[in-house]
Design a protein around this motif. Structure first.
Motif, PDB file in Angstrom:
ATOM      1  N   ASP A 164     -11.548  11.642 -19.326  1.00 50.59           N
ATOM      2  CA  ASP A 164     -11.898  11.167 -20.687  1.00 50.59           C
ATOM      3  C   ASP A 164     -10.848  10.253 -21.300  1.00 50.59           C
ATOM      4  O   ASP A 164     -10.356  10.533 -22.399  1.00 50.59           O
ATOM      5  N   PRO A 165     -10.498   9.140 -20.668  1.00 53.75           N
ATOM      6  CA  PRO A 165     -11.050   8.586 -19.431  1.00 53.75           C
ATOM      7  C   PRO A 165     -10.167   8.883 -18.224  1.00 53.75           C
ATOM      8  O   PRO A 165      -9.036   9.330 -18.372  1.00 53.75           O
ATOM      9  N   THR A 166     -10.727   8.615 -17.036  1.00 50.40           N
ATOM     10  CA  THR A 166      -9.968   8.734 -15.790  1.00 50.40           C
ATOM     11  C   THR A 166      -9.330   7.385 -15.461  1.00 50.40           C
ATOM     12  O   THR A 166     -10.045   6.400 -15.262  1.00 50.40           O
ATOM     13  N   PRO A 167      -8.010   7.305 -15.405  1.00 47.74           N
ATOM     14  CA  PRO A 167      -7.373   6.035 -15.007  1.00 47.74           C
ATOM     15  C   PRO A 167      -7.665   5.733 -13.534  1.00 47.74           C
ATOM     16  O   PRO A 167      -7.704   6.639 -12.695  1.00 47.74           O
ATOM     17  N   LEU A 168      -7.871   4.468 -13.244  1.00 45.90           N
ATOM     18  CA  LEU A 168      -8.117   4.020 -11.873  1.00 45.90           C
ATOM     19  C   LEU A 168      -7.026   3.039 -11.457  1.00 45.90           C
ATOM     20  O   LEU A 168      -6.690   2.121 -12.220  1.00 45.90           O
ATOM     21  N   TYR A 169      -6.500   3.242 -10.267  1.00 42.02           N
ATOM     22  CA  TYR A 169      -5.504   2.322  -9.713  1.00 42.02           C
ATOM     23  C   TYR A 169      -6.227   1.343  -8.814  1.00 42.02           C
ATOM     24  O   TYR A 169      -6.947   1.734  -7.894  1.00 42.02           O
ATOM     25  N   ALA A 170      -6.063   0.054  -9.053  1.00 37.73           N
ATOM     26  CA  ALA A 170      -6.823  -0.989  -8.354  1.00 37.73           C
ATOM     27  C   ALA A 170      -6.022  -1.520  -7.160  1.00 37.73           C
ATOM     28  O   ALA A 170      -4.964  -2.115  -7.333  1.00 37.73           O
ATOM     29  N   TRP A 171      -6.568  -1.316  -5.972  1.00 31.33           N
ATOM     30  CA  TRP A 171      -5.963  -1.843  -4.745  1.00 31.33           C
ATOM     31  C   TRP A 171      -6.692  -3.116  -4.346  1.00 31.33           C
ATOM     32  O   TRP A 171      -7.923  -3.158  -4.330  1.00 31.33           O
ATOM     33  N   SER A 172      -5.946  -4.150  -3.992  1.00 36.40           N
ATOM     34  CA  SER A 172      -6.548  -5.428  -3.595  1.00 36.40           C
ATOM     35  C   SER A 172      -5.917  -5.954  -2.317  1.00 36.40           C
ATOM     36  O   SER A 172      -4.776  -5.624  -1.984  1.00 36.40           O
ATOM     37  N   LEU A 173      -6.683  -6.770  -1.627  1.00 32.80           N
ATOM     38  CA  LEU A 173      -6.187  -7.531  -0.488  1.00 32.80           C
ATOM     39  C   LEU A 173      -5.909  -8.949  -0.976  1.00 32.80           C
ATOM     40  O   LEU A 173      -6.700  -9.526  -1.735  1.00 32.80           O
ATOM     41  N   LEU A 174      -4.787  -9.504  -0.549  1.00 29.96           N
ATOM     42  CA  LEU A 174      -4.318 -10.803  -1.028  1.00 29.96           C
ATOM     43  C   LEU A 174      -3.974 -11.668   0.182  1.00 29.96           C
ATOM     44  O   LEU A 174      -3.333 -11.197   1.117  1.00 29.96           O
ATOM     45  N   TRP A 175      -4.438 -12.941   0.159  1.00 26.53           N
ATOM     46  CA  TRP A 175      -4.144 -13.824   1.269  1.00 26.53           C
ATOM     47  C   TRP A 175      -4.167 -15.274   0.799  1.00 26.53           C
ATOM     48  O   TRP A 175      -4.577 -15.568  -0.324  1.00 26.53           O
ATOM     49  N   ARG A 176      -3.698 -16.167   1.652  1.00 25.75           N
ATOM     50  CA  ARG A 176      -3.711 -17.585   1.325  1.00 25.75           C
ATOM     51  C   ARG A 176      -5.132 -18.113   1.372  1.00 25.75           C
ATOM     52  O   ARG A 176      -5.903 -17.809   2.285  1.00 25.75           O
ATOM     53  N   GLY A 177      -5.483 -18.940   0.393  1.00 23.30           N
ATOM     54  CA  GLY A 177      -6.845 -19.442   0.303  1.00 23.30           C
ATOM     55  C   GLY A 177      -7.239 -20.390   1.416  1.00 23.30           C
ATOM     56  O   GLY A 177      -8.432 -20.650   1.602  1.00 23.30           O
ATOM     57  N   ASP A 178      -6.282 -20.891   2.169  1.00 21.24           N
ATOM     58  CA  ASP A 178      -6.622 -21.824   3.247  1.00 21.24           C
ATOM     59  C   ASP A 178      -6.974 -21.120   4.558  1.00 21.24           C
ATOM     60  O   ASP A 178      -7.101 -21.754   5.590  1.00 21.24           O
ATOM     61  N   GLY A 179      -7.150 -19.802   4.502  1.00 24.14           N
ATOM     62  CA  GLY A 179      -7.563 -19.067   5.698  1.00 24.14           C
ATOM     63  C   GLY A 179      -6.376 -18.539   6.466  1.00 24.14           C
ATOM     64  O   GLY A 179      -5.862 -17.471   6.159  1.00 24.14           O
ATOM     65  N   GLY A 180      -5.917 -19.260   7.467  1.00 30.18           N
ATOM     66  CA  GLY A 180      -4.749 -18.827   8.214  1.00 30.18           C
ATOM     67  C   GLY A 180      -5.126 -18.143   9.518  1.00 30.18           C
ATOM     68  O   GLY A 180      -5.850 -18.698  10.337  1.00 30.18           O
ATOM     69  N   HIS A 181      -4.664 -16.911   9.704  1.00 28.38           N
ATOM     70  CA  HIS A 181      -4.831 -16.191  10.965  1.00 28.38           C
ATOM     71  C   HIS A 181      -6.319 -15.994  11.281  1.00 28.38           C
ATOM     72  O   HIS A 181      -7.112 -15.647  10.405  1.00 28.38           O
ATOM     73  N   PRO A 182      -6.710 -16.190  12.552  1.00 29.98           N
ATOM     74  CA  PRO A 182      -8.139 -16.074  12.901  1.00 29.98           C
ATOM     75  C   PRO A 182      -8.702 -14.671  12.721  1.00 29.98           C
ATOM     76  O   PRO A 182      -9.928 -14.509  12.646  1.00 29.98           O
ATOM     77  N   MET A 183      -7.852 -13.632  12.650  1.00 24.55           N
ATOM     78  CA  MET A 183      -8.357 -12.270  12.462  1.00 24.55           C
ATOM     79  C   MET A 183      -8.470 -11.882  10.991  1.00 24.55           C
ATOM     80  O   MET A 183      -8.874 -10.765  10.669  1.00 24.55           O
ATOM     81  N   LEU A 184      -8.124 -12.793  10.083  1.00 22.48           N
ATOM     82  CA  LEU A 184      -8.137 -12.456   8.662  1.00 22.48           C
ATOM     83  C   LEU A 184      -9.549 -12.134   8.179  1.00 22.48           C
ATOM     84  O   LEU A 184      -9.758 -11.180   7.420  1.00 22.48           O
TER      85      LEU A 184
END
Length: 313
Positions: A255-275
Motif C-alpha cells: 500500500d503501495p509495494t515499491p518496485l525495483y526496475a531492472w533494465s538491459l542497456l546497450w549501444r543503439g548501433d547493435g554491436g555483438h551479433p549475439m546481442l
C-alpha cells in the motif's frame, strides 16, 4: 571524397564533449594530435566544424549538420568490423547494483544462452562510459535518465522490494508494512544517497528524513549494520536470498509495494551479433514470469521509471 574515420571519430568526440582535453583523453592521444585530425577533416570538407574561442568549443552550423551523419558513419564502420571479428568472442556484459544481486536474473535468463564475459560496473555512469567507449557490449541494472544519446535500453523486470530491519525494530513484528510507517526510522544507504537514485527517491516520496550512509562492503556487512541499530531499515528486492540471521527481519512492503526496475542497456548501433538473442531471451523470460506487471494503484515506482513501465509492461 573519402573520409578518414579516425578524423571523423576525433570530431564526434570533441563535439560530444565540447572539450578537446576530454576528447583527446578518450582517444588516448594528445590534444595537439586531436586538433590536427579535426583540422584535416575540416580541410577535406572545406568547412569549419568547430569554433575554438575564449568561451570554449562550439559547433558551427556545418558541424551541427555533420554530427549525426558522422555518428552513423562510425556506427556502420564499427558494425562492419564487428561482423568479422566479434562473431567468435563472448558477449561482454557488465552488471551494477551489486547489493541487489543482479546476477540472479541474468543467470536465469542466459542459461544456456550465448557465451558471456561478465564484468562489474561500479554504477550507472561508469557502465555508460564503458558502453560508449566499446569496452562492453551490454549492461544490466537499474537505468534512469539522462542517458547518452547513442544508447538503447529495455525494461525487463519490475521486482517487489521488501524492508529489512533489526528484530528489535518497533515494526519487526508486523506481517507487512506500509512505506509511510517508516517515517520515524533511519534509512540505511550502502553509499552516498545522492548516487543511489532508487533509495533517494523512495525517501523523498515517503517523507523519510533521517538517513545514514556507509560503504557498500557486501550483503553480510549491510545486514550486520542493520542488526546493530534498531532504528535503521534497508530495502532489498524480495527475491534476494538472505543468510540465516535471527537478528534480521525481511518484511513485505504494501500500500503501495515499491518496485525495483531492472533494465538491459546497450549501444543503439547493435554491436555483438549475439546481442539480439540476449534481448529476446530477456523478453521471453519476462513474459513467462510476468515480470513487467505494474498497477499504479497498488505499486510504487520512482517517477522517472513510470514511463518505462507504461511503455514496456
Amino acid at each position: 571524397m573519402d573520409l578518414d574515420l579516425a578524423q571523423v571519430r576525433a570530431f564526434v568526440l570533441a563535439a560530444e564533449e565540447l572539450h578537446f582535453g576530454r576528447a583527446a583523453e578518450e582517444l588516448s592521444i594528445s590534444q595537439q594530435a586531436l586538433s590536427k585530425r579535426i583540422a584535416r577533416l575540416e580541410s577535406t570538407l572545406g568547412r569549419r566544424l568547430l569554433d575554438r574561442g575564449g568561451q570554449g568549443v562550439r559547433l558551427t552550423e556545418a558541424g551541427r549538420r555533420f554530427l549525426e551523419p558522422a555518428r552513423q558513419a562510425l556506427a556502420a564502420a564499427d558494425m562492419a568490423v564487428a561482423a568479422v571479428t566479434d562473431a567468435r568472442r563472448p558477449l561482454r556484459i557488465d552488471v551494477w547494483g551489486h547489493l541487489y544481486a543482479p546476477m540472479r536474473t541474468l543467470a536465469q535468463v542466459t542459461a544456456p544462452g550465448p557465451r558471456l564475459e561478465l564484468g562489474h560496473g561500479r554504477d550507472l555512469p561508469s557502465v555508460i562510459a564503458a558502453l560508449v567507449h566499446g569496452d562492453i557490449d551490454a549492461a544490466f541494472g537499474r537505468v534512469h535518465e539522462p542517458l547518452h544519446p547513442g544508447l538503447t535500453h529495455r525494461l525487463v523486470r519490475l521486482e517487489p522490494v521488501d524492508v529489512v530491519l533489526s528484530a528489535d525494530h518497533p515494526l519487526a513484528h508486523m506481517p507487512a508494512i506500509r512505506p509511510s510507517r517508516l517515517r520515524d526510522s533511519v534509512l540505511w544507504a550502502p553509499g552516498p544517497l545522492h548516487r543511489l537514485d532508487f533509495l533517494h527517491r523512495f525517501a523523498e516520496s515517503f517523507g523519510i528524513r533521517d538517513r545514514a550512509e556507509g560503504t557498500n562492503l557486501g550483503l553480510d556487512h549491510f545486514l550486520a549494520d542493520l542488526a546493530a541499530d534498531p532504528r535503521r531499515f534497508g530495502l532489498l528486492p524480495a527475491d534476494v536470498p538472505l543468510p540465516a540471521r535471527p537478528a534480521i527481519r525481511s518484511i513485505p512492503l504494501v500500500d503501495p509495494t515499491p518496485l525495483y526496475a531492472w533494465s538491459l542497456l546497450w549501444r543503439g548501433d547493435g554491436g555483438h551479433p549475439m546481442l539480439d538473442a540476449l534481448v529476446s531471451a530477456f523478453a521471453a523470460e519476462a513474459e513467462r514470469n510476468r515480470w513487467l506487471e505494474y498497477d499504479p494503484v497498488r505499486d510504487w515506482l520512482p517517477e522517472r521509471d513510470q514511463g518505462f513501465a507504461s511503455s514496456d509492461a
